[in-house]
Design a protein around this motif. Structure first.
Motif, PDB file in Angstrom:
ATOM      1  N   TRP A 125       0.777  -1.121   0.184  1.00 32.85           N
ATOM      2  CA  TRP A 125       0.058   0.323  -0.112  1.00 32.85           C
ATOM      3  C   TRP A 125       0.863   1.144  -0.060  1.00 32.85           C
ATOM      4  O   TRP A 125       1.965   1.298   0.473  1.00 32.85           O
ATOM      5  CB  TRP A 125      -0.691   0.003   1.184  1.00 32.85           C
ATOM      6  N   GLU A 126       0.264   2.469  -0.684  1.00 32.07           N
ATOM      7  CA  GLU A 126       0.791   3.571  -0.564  1.00 32.07           C
ATOM      8  C   GLU A 126       0.666   4.327   0.658  1.00 32.07           C
ATOM      9  O   GLU A 126      -0.612   4.531   0.816  1.00 32.07           O
ATOM     10  CB  GLU A 126       0.662   4.412  -1.898  1.00 32.07           C
ATOM     11  N   ASP A 130      -1.321 -11.656   7.895  1.00 32.22           N
ATOM     12  CA  ASP A 130      -1.717 -11.511   6.345  1.00 32.22           C
ATOM     13  C   ASP A 130      -2.065 -10.001   5.928  1.00 32.22           C
ATOM     14  O   ASP A 130      -1.501  -9.607   4.791  1.00 32.22           O
ATOM     15  CB  ASP A 130      -3.113 -12.305   6.180  1.00 32.22           C
ATOM     16  N   LEU A 131      -2.707  -9.241   6.816  1.00 34.09           N
ATOM     17  CA  LEU A 131      -3.080  -8.069   6.209  1.00 34.09           C
ATOM     18  C   LEU A 131      -1.680  -7.206   6.245  1.00 34.09           C
ATOM     19  O   LEU A 131      -1.450  -6.251   5.456  1.00 34.09           O
ATOM     20  CB  LEU A 131      -3.874  -7.395   7.372  1.00 34.09           C
ATOM     21  N   ALA A 132      -0.679  -7.540   7.189  1.00 35.17           N
ATOM     22  CA  ALA A 132       0.482  -6.827   7.474  1.00 35.17           C
ATOM     23  C   ALA A 132       1.422  -7.052   6.157  1.00 35.17           C
ATOM     24  O   ALA A 132       2.084  -6.144   5.524  1.00 35.17           O
ATOM     25  CB  ALA A 132       1.403  -7.086   8.510  1.00 35.17           C
ATOM     26  N   VAL A 133       1.464  -8.495   5.598  1.00 41.31           N
ATOM     27  CA  VAL A 133       2.113  -8.828   4.483  1.00 41.31           C
ATOM     28  C   VAL A 133       1.433  -8.003   3.175  1.00 41.31           C
ATOM     29  O   VAL A 133       2.232  -7.682   2.334  1.00 41.31           O
ATOM     30  CB  VAL A 133       1.909 -10.438   4.168  1.00 41.31           C
ATOM     31  N   THR A 170       2.343  -2.311  13.593  1.00 44.61           N
ATOM     32  CA  THR A 170       1.628  -1.311  13.045  1.00 44.61           C
ATOM     33  C   THR A 170       0.005  -1.637  12.746  1.00 44.61           C
ATOM     34  O   THR A 170      -0.884  -0.921  12.806  1.00 44.61           O
ATOM     35  CB  THR A 170       2.374  -0.659  11.930  1.00 44.61           C
ATOM     36  N   MET A 171      -0.134  -2.816  12.231  1.00 46.95           N
ATOM     37  CA  MET A 171      -1.317  -3.308  11.641  1.00 46.95           C
ATOM     38  C   MET A 171      -2.210  -3.451  12.916  1.00 46.95           C
ATOM     39  O   MET A 171      -3.481  -3.205  12.951  1.00 46.95           O
ATOM     40  CB  MET A 171      -1.224  -4.427  10.835  1.00 46.95           C
TER      41      MET A 171
END
Lengths: 231, 122
Positions: free
Chosen positions: B3-4, B39-42, B50-51
């Motif tokens: 993500w940006e 999974d979301l962090a990856v 942070t996630m």
């Protein structure tokens, strides 16, 4: 819980002081960026933590021990140069790591290697630089270590390989481990860091939580780095 | 692709806003289980801590709830999701109004321009 500690850690090479009385506490469960330009002492610090070189003064402790067999059993180290026997193929390398390290999870390594769609018979020396770096990283991250010391894991590979390497780190480190990543490519790693350390000519210029730093300064780590190290 | 993120704004807040938008848009539906933190962090290319912080923020705001041992879920309260959508829309409109005022448009002109734009594209 502190897992890596430096107390007055000093290393000289001839007349050059590479690290000058560094004090540092790093806790388990964090990803920490060891950031600084070439020659700031990043690799020296990592080599000291691995026991590859000895300090001139002070000490470095991993999980309470000076570098030695106990610390090497719990530290996964990725050097900044090619370090594996290049006549080996992937299968042999997996066996090699399994023989050396009790905490090596060969099944996990195999899963990661499968995603690269490599021929398991292919020798390391026949691989591209990017692929070789990926293999070295996979072997390192497939250990269930307490400390991961990654020296320039993304230097010299293309952006797609970089992305793969960073995701492999995020997706595979043990959550109660410390990951210390040395790099000068700040923008690429900054989103994955809990803490940043700026090293400048052997001193710690700054050591702070990355989100706090962004909040406090209104800048990202990359911009701050450019300011601190402006020539 | 990772993500940006924008410069200098804490990443967990940017993640929280992005997830709120995806939940409001129905990418994650009421009562649906969220992917794991790792999974979301990856996917986002960010630190798992942070996630975790971003998800905790959404939990505090009542958009997610966690079930011990089985993870986090989107709230089942449709009203909360409707509120979320309204709140996000209001923030967008406020920002748009601010920018249009900055170029010297009056309230009347802004509403007229938005209405004409809507007729053209919708």
């Amino acid at each position: 819980m502190t897992i890596l500690e430096c107390r007055g850690l000093t290393k000289k090479f001839g007349k050059v002081t590479a690290l000058d009385a560094i004090d540092l506490n790093l806790e388990a469960g964090r990803i920490v960026g060891l950031l600084g330009p070439n020659g700031s002492g990043k690799t020296t610090l990592i080599k000291l933590a691995n026991g590859l070189i000895s300090p001139d003064a002070g000490q470095v402790l991993i999980d309470g021990h000076e570098p030695g067999p106990e610390t090497k059993a719990v530290t996964a180290y990725l050097p900044d140069k090619d370090f594996l026997p290049d006549y080996m193929n992937v299968e042999q390398l997996l066996g090699f790591y399994g023989d050396f390290f009790k905490d090596f999870d060969s099944e996990r390594a195999m899963d990661m290697i499968r995603s690269l769609k490599l021929d398991p018979e292919q020798k390391l020396k026949a691989m591209s630089k990017g692929t070789r770096e990926k293999i070295q990283l996979i072997l390192t991250m497939a250990r269930r270590a307490k400390v991961y010391l990654l020296d320039e894991p993304i230097a010299g590979v293309d952006p797609a390989a970089r992305d793969y390497i960073l995701r492999t780190i995020i997706g595979n480190y043990s959550q109660d481990a410390l990951v210390l990543i040395s790099t000068h490519l700040i923008a690429d790693v900054e989103n994955m860091l809990d803490e940043v350390i700026f090293l400048k000519t052997g001193h710690i210029e700054l050591h702070e939580n990355a989100e706090d730093l962004r909040e406090r300064t209104g800048k990202d780590v990359d911009h701050l780095f450019r300011e601190v190290y402006a020539c | 692709m990772a993500w940006e993120f924008q410069n200098g704004v804490p990443i967990y807040r940017q993640i929280a806003l992005r997830l709120e938008t995806e939940i409001a848009a129905g990418k994650f539906e009421a009562g649906q289980q969220m992917p794991s933190v790792r999974d979301l962090a990856v996917e986002a290319g960010v630190n798992p801590n942070t996630m975790q912080r971003a998800l905790a923020l959404l939990e505090t705001d009542g958009i997610l709830f966690s079930v011990r041992t089985s993870g986090r879920f989107v709230t089942k309260e449709e009203m909360r999701l409707k509120d979320l959508r309204n709140q996000l829309a209001e923030e967008e409109i406020a920002a748009l109004f601010g920018r249009l005022k900055a170029i010297g448009m009056t309230r009347q002109e802004i509403i007229g321009a938005i209405s004409r734009w809507g007729d053209r594209v919708l």
